[in-house]
Motif scaffolding. Sequence first.
Motif, short mmCIF file in Angstrom:
data_model
loop_
_atom_site.label_atom_id
_atom_site.label_comp_id
_atom_site.label_asym_id
_atom_site.label_seq_id
_atom_site.Cartn_x
_atom_site.Cartn_y
_atom_site.Cartn_z
N GLN A 166 0.81 -1.21 0.00
CA GLN A 166 0.00 0.00 0.00
C GLN A 166 0.85 1.27 0.00
N LYS A 167 2.16 1.11 0.21
CA LYS A 167 3.05 2.27 0.27
C LYS A 167 4.16 2.13 -0.77
N THR A 168 4.42 3.20 -1.47
CA THR A 168 5.45 3.15 -2.52
C THR A 168 6.85 2.99 -1.94
N GLN A 169 7.06 3.47 -0.70
CA GLN A 169 8.40 3.44 -0.12
C GLN A 169 8.77 2.10 0.52
N THR A 170 7.83 1.17 0.60
CA THR A 170 8.13 -0.14 1.19
C THR A 170 9.17 -0.87 0.35
N ASP A 171 10.19 -1.40 1.02
CA ASP A 171 11.25 -2.15 0.34
C ASP A 171 10.71 -3.51 -0.11
N ARG A 172 10.57 -3.69 -1.41
CA ARG A 172 10.05 -4.95 -1.94
C ARG A 172 11.11 -6.05 -1.96
N GLY A 173 12.37 -5.67 -1.89
CA GLY A 173 13.45 -6.63 -2.05
C GLY A 173 13.41 -7.78 -1.06
N GLU A 174 13.05 -7.49 0.19
CA GLU A 174 13.04 -8.54 1.21
C GLU A 174 11.89 -9.52 1.03
N TYR A 175 10.96 -9.20 0.13
CA TYR A 175 9.81 -10.06 -0.11
C TYR A 175 9.93 -10.81 -1.43
N ASN A 176 11.14 -11.21 -1.77
CA ASN A 176 11.32 -11.91 -3.04
C ASN A 176 12.42 -12.96 -2.90
N ASN A 177 12.27 -13.82 -1.89
CA ASN A 177 13.32 -14.81 -1.64
C ASN A 177 13.10 -16.12 -2.40
N LYS A 178 12.04 -16.17 -3.22
CA LYS A 178 11.75 -17.35 -4.05
C LYS A 178 11.48 -18.60 -3.21
N CYS A 179 11.18 -18.40 -1.96
CA CYS A 179 10.86 -19.54 -1.09
C CYS A 179 9.42 -19.37 -0.60
N GLU A 180 9.25 -18.69 0.54
CA GLU A 180 7.87 -18.43 0.98
C GLU A 180 7.30 -17.16 0.37
N TYR A 181 8.18 -16.29 -0.17
CA TYR A 181 7.75 -15.05 -0.81
C TYR A 181 8.11 -15.06 -2.29
N ILE A 182 7.15 -14.67 -3.13
CA ILE A 182 7.42 -14.50 -4.56
C ILE A 182 6.79 -13.18 -4.99
N LEU A 183 7.64 -12.25 -5.37
CA LEU A 183 7.18 -10.93 -5.79
C LEU A 183 6.67 -11.00 -7.23
N VAL A 184 5.44 -10.54 -7.42
CA VAL A 184 4.82 -10.57 -8.74
C VAL A 184 5.01 -9.23 -9.45
N ASN A 185 4.70 -8.15 -8.73
CA ASN A 185 4.90 -6.80 -9.27
C ASN A 185 4.99 -5.83 -8.09
N ARG A 186 4.94 -4.55 -8.37
CA ARG A 186 5.09 -3.54 -7.31
C ARG A 186 3.95 -3.57 -6.30
N ASN A 187 2.85 -4.18 -6.68
CA ASN A 187 1.67 -4.17 -5.80
C ASN A 187 1.40 -5.50 -5.12
N LEU A 188 1.92 -6.59 -5.67
CA LEU A 188 1.52 -7.92 -5.21
C LEU A 188 2.71 -8.82 -4.93
#
Length: 206
Positions: A166-188
């Motif tokens: 919900q916030k543009t400044q949130t660091d998405r990097g920590e949510y893309n470890n390809k294990c329990e987290y998979i980043l789809v895009n800036r919003n999801l």
Amino acid sequence: MEKLLKYLLVILGITGGICLIYFFAMTLMIGYAFGSFDKIYSTSELKEEYFSKEIEIKELVSYYNKIKPKNYSIDIEFKDDETLDRLQITTNKDSTYNVTYQGWDFRVADLQNDSLKNILNWEVDVVKELKVKLDKANCISVEDGEPIKIGFKRSGLGMYSFNIFQKTQTDRGEYNNKCEYILVNRNLMLEYGGGAIGPQCFPDKN
């Protein structure tokens, strides 16, 4: 002597059959309890599920943000219209977090008890509308935070979730470890939580 032996063999056969049936029944019960027969969603299927309900999920998030109590974070999961699977209320005042309430498997009507109503300030129609919006989004839970976590489906003790930034400044990097987290895009971001027992990473990343 031969008759006695026959009787013993019959008794042993019956006892063995009962034990075998009991073993299979217990195996099935344990399997159901731990989600052995639950659907395993691939990340592709989760993306399809999300985008097919994107508008409804956005409406759910918007509604939750309107009703969430000040200075509290809520994690609520519905089992059905009348029952909550779990509820956790955490204070987040002055950047400190303390669990104020935890409950499992209790009636939705209990939210009207004074101790909970004083915190949530949710009338019956507010809770019903939250459940309606969850149903429309084909989801079962909401967990406050950034990103806000929308629980999609359980798999045994595990949970598939959609995390909405919900916030543009949130660091998405920590949510893309390809294990329990998979980043789809800036919003999801997709999440799979395996629970206390079971795999902690996505069973199927395709």
